[in-house]
Design an enzyme around this catalytic site. Structure first.
Site, PDB file in Angstrom:
ATOM      1  N   GLY A   1     -45.299 -41.769  79.949  1.00  0.00           N
ATOM      2  CA  GLY A   1     -45.654 -41.155  78.674  1.00  0.00           C
ATOM      3  C   GLY A   1     -44.672 -40.061  78.282  1.00  0.00           C
TER       4      GLY A   1
ATOM      5  N   ASN B   1     -56.518 -38.348  88.127  1.00  0.00           N
ATOM      6  CA  ASN B   1     -55.222 -37.686  88.010  1.00  0.00           C
ATOM      7  C   ASN B   1     -55.236 -36.704  86.861  1.00  0.00           C
ATOM      8  OD1 ASN B   1     -53.130 -38.255  85.689  1.00  0.00           O
ATOM      9  ND2 ASN B   1     -54.356 -40.129  85.898  1.00  0.00           N
TER      10      ASN B   1
ATOM     11  N   VAL C   1     -51.907 -35.289  85.639  1.00  0.00           N
ATOM     12  CA  VAL C   1     -50.469 -35.011  85.579  1.00  0.00           C
ATOM     13  C   VAL C   1     -50.146 -34.119  84.380  1.00  0.00           C
ATOM     14  CG1 VAL C   1     -48.184 -36.028  85.278  1.00  0.00           C
ATOM     15  CG2 VAL C   1     -49.866 -37.140  86.762  1.00  0.00           C
TER      16      VAL C   1
ATOM     17  N   ASN D   1     -50.111 -43.042  72.572  1.00  0.00           N
ATOM     18  CA  ASN D   1     -51.134 -42.546  73.494  1.00  0.00           C
ATOM     19  C   ASN D   1     -51.947 -41.475  72.771  1.00  0.00           C
ATOM     20  OD1 ASN D   1     -52.633 -41.474  75.543  1.00  0.00           O
ATOM     21  ND2 ASN D   1     -50.909 -40.992  76.868  1.00  0.00           N
TER      22      ASN D   1
ATOM     23  N   CYS E   1     -54.761 -39.357  76.192  1.00  0.00           N
ATOM     24  CA  CYS E   1     -54.531 -38.651  77.457  1.00  0.00           C
ATOM     25  C   CYS E   1     -55.569 -37.547  77.622  1.00  0.00           C
ATOM     26  CB  CYS E   1     -53.138 -38.049  77.510  1.00  0.00           C
ATOM     27  SG  CYS E   1     -52.884 -37.091  79.018  1.00  0.00           S
TER      28      CYS E   1
ATOM     29  N   LYS F   1     -53.150 -46.908  72.092  1.00  0.00           N
ATOM     30  CA  LYS F   1     -53.887 -46.898  73.366  1.00  0.00           C
ATOM     31  C   LYS F   1     -55.140 -46.051  73.214  1.00  0.00           C
ATOM     32  CE  LYS F   1     -53.196 -46.066  78.325  1.00  0.00           C
ATOM     33  NZ  LYS F   1     -52.158 -45.860  79.358  1.00  0.00           N
TER      34      LYS F   1
ATOM     35  N   THR G   1     -57.864 -43.549  80.979  1.00  0.00           N
ATOM     36  CA  THR G   1     -58.762 -43.132  82.059  1.00  0.00           C
ATOM     37  C   THR G   1     -60.049 -42.488  81.536  1.00  0.00           C
ATOM     38  OG1 THR G   1     -57.567 -41.053  82.163  1.00  0.00           O
ATOM     39  CG2 THR G   1     -56.906 -42.765  83.710  1.00  0.00           C
TER      40      THR G   1
END
Lengths: 303, 256
Positions: A46, A69, A71, A126, A129, A164, A192
């Site tokens: 990403g 996660n 990140v 995205n 996130c 997404k 996620t």
């Protein structure tokens, strides 16, 4: 050998297995094991318009059949990606998808404008996130947010546009409809699920960011359900992901309505798992006399 | 170059309570391996592999040795492995120690940070002074292995039940004071590494530290095992798995 090729938004994939963003770097990390051209495509790490440092560690926690996660989109920026990684990636000949995040709509648009002039094959927006404070999923959790990002990016690029989606919403089909009406060419799902784990000895969350995104086999049934719902709600092609680790999982999510799949967490468990899924799909097609995977997409016979 | 294969276990021993030594027959990985690198080992039933440092490399026999401690459910499962079973190993990974070709080397290890230091002693023999610290007598591992290589060994325990009582930094100060040290290399708890790095800075001796962090892929793809570093004057998160696990101490922000 069976013909595994699939076509999404006019883009031809040699097979339907794509490495999911954030789990395969920019294709450079697994070349000791196999050429990345064996995959149908790669959704790159990403990226944001400016480089991003990401969240403090620890950024990962194991769960039952999965991981969390946080990140936080650490990346070298769109320009760094185009200059440093893309030339090598393009030599391998498979589909290169640029996964793009932003804090503001302007960030998304500027990134899309740069990528529009590059050699990437597709852009994956995205808007899902869960690990950044500004932007990310804040765009993906409302129809207005999702629609406006898609609308503005659509104006900025002619590249095929995948959006997404986040599962952390009340009704994912409403978001899917919103991005469809603003010109998305495909949707990928699911990002996620927001989760949390706490160390009972220290009473501290394991993740330094407190919360993080859950992925891995634990989320697979949620992904299948949401892909199915969206398959029935919109006519966009769907790239299914969320805990896929075997060829049987891939067939299952395709029956739900996915035209291709992304694999992520499974690669950490077994780096060869995408290749095993590709081989398994070929065997499944041969055994069942399936000429094209499009024959099974969405073919779940609901009760 | 790394590999991902199932390798047969040719030897398994318990060195101390809950600390195991496992040798696998892995000719290709052994040939490629260097001191300070690690393996990401698959455990049946767990999503994540377990990063374990490489303790021994025998390129002639084609074997790798791992020494690990049971810390949680994953390592407890790993400890059930028997000779003849296969281990699912991704190795060798990361950047190991860069060992100066001449001069005295001090290898400092604390607890389960001792195993990755052994290979330094194999390569540098009498040039190496090993300073190894443990909680108490019952936790001591690998001391004879260092001696067998001809390295001088300073043994420390927190409670004084064996060797010198106290921290590894006490003998380290003495050794640094003697002078003529080409490099200090260290692996152990973060507080230990921080003290070792600070002392090396005072004595102006190059120091390399091997770091630990919760890890995902092990090959640099997922960027979860980050540690704060300073490179070219700029703070940035580096990947323990790919940019490390061994870093030059001056690059590492230990409180990051």
């Amino acid at each position: 050998m069976a013909d595994l090729s699939v076509k999404i938004a006019g883009v031809e994939f040699s097979n339907p297995v794509i490495a999911a963003s954030g789990t395969f770097g920019n294709g450079e990390c697994y070349t000791d094991l196999y050429p990345i051209s064996k995959l149908g495509g790669i959704s790159c790490k990403g990226m944001t318009i400016e480089p991003k440092q990401g969240n403090p560690p620890p950024r990962i926690a194991e769960t039952y059949s999965g991981i969390l996660n946080s990140v936080g989109l650490q990346n070298i920026g769109v320009r760094g990606f185009i200059d440093y990684y893309l030339p090598t990636l393009k030599q391998d000949g498979n589909v290169i998808i640029a996964n793009v995040s932003g804090a503001t709509i302007e960030d998304y648009v500027r990134a899309a404008e740069l990528l529009d002039q590059s050699d990437v094959d597709m852009i994956e927006l995205n808007i899902s996130c869960p690990n950044v404070k500004a932007g990310g999923a804040t765009w993906g959790i409302s129809c207005d947010g999702a629609a406006s990002v898609t609308r503005e990016v659509r104006k900025a690029t002619k590249k095929p546009l995948i959006v997404k989606l986040t599962p952390n919403v009340t009704d994912i089909t409403e978001i899917a409809k919103a991005v469809e009406s603003e010109g998305a060419d495909a949707i990928s799902m699911i990002n996620t699920l927001l989760g949390m784990r706490i160390d009972i000895r220290t009473r501290r969350p394991i993740l330094r960011n407190n919360m993080g995104g859950l992925s891995g086999p634990a989320v697979f049934p949620v992904a299948v359900r949401m892909v199915r719902q969206c398959y029935k709600a919109v006519s966009l092609p769907i790239i299914g992901m969320g805990g896929i680790s075997t060829w049987e999982d891939a067939v299952e999510i395709m029956l739900a309505g996915a035209s291709a799949v992304q694999m992520g967490t499974a690669i950490f468990t077994d780096p060869y798992s995408p290749l095993k899924v590709i081989d398994g799909l070929a065997g499944y097609m041969d055994k069942n006399g399936i000429k094209s995977l499009s024959e099974i997409v969405g073919q779940c016979q609901e009760w | 170059m790394y590999f991902c294969e199932k390798y047969p276990v040719v030897e398994k021993r318990e060195l101390a309570d809950g600390i195991y030594s496992v040798v696998v027959n892995a000719p290709n990985a052994a040939k490629a391996a260097a001191a300070g690198q690690f393996a990401n080992i698959g455990v049946p039933g767990f999503t994540l592999r377990r990063p374990i440092s490489i303790c021994g490399i025998d390129k002639e026999r084609g074997t790798l040795r791992f020494v690990f401690e049971v810390r949680g459910k994953g390592t407890a499962e790993l400890a059930k492995i028997s000779e003849g079973d296969e281990l699912d190993i991704l190795a060798p990974l990361g950047n190991g120690f860069s060992i100066p070709e001449t001069g005295r080397i001090i290898a400092v290890g604390g607890g389960i940070g001792v195993p990755p230091m052994l290979e330094i002693s194999v390569e540098t023999c009498e040039r190496c002074t090993a300073i190894i610290g443990f909680r108490d007598k019952s936790r001591i591992i690998l001391a004879e292995d260092f001696e067998r290589n001809g390295s001088e060994v300073h043994l420390c325990t927190d409670d004084g039940s064996a060797g010198q009582k106290g921290l590894v930094t006490f003998p380290l100060a003495d050794e640094l004071e003697k002078g003529d040290v080409a490099a200090v290399m260290a692996c152990g708890p973060a507080v230990m590494l921080k003290s070792v790095a600070k002392m090396c800075e005072v004595y102006n001796v190059p120091c390399q530290v091997s770091l630990e962090q919760r890890m995902g892929c092990g090959v640099g793809a997922c960027v979860v095992c980050s540690c704060l570093t300073v490179r070219n004057g700029k703070e940035m998160y580096s990947r323990v798995c790919k940019d490390g696990p061994v870093f030059n101490a001056e690059e590492v922000k230990f409180d990051g």
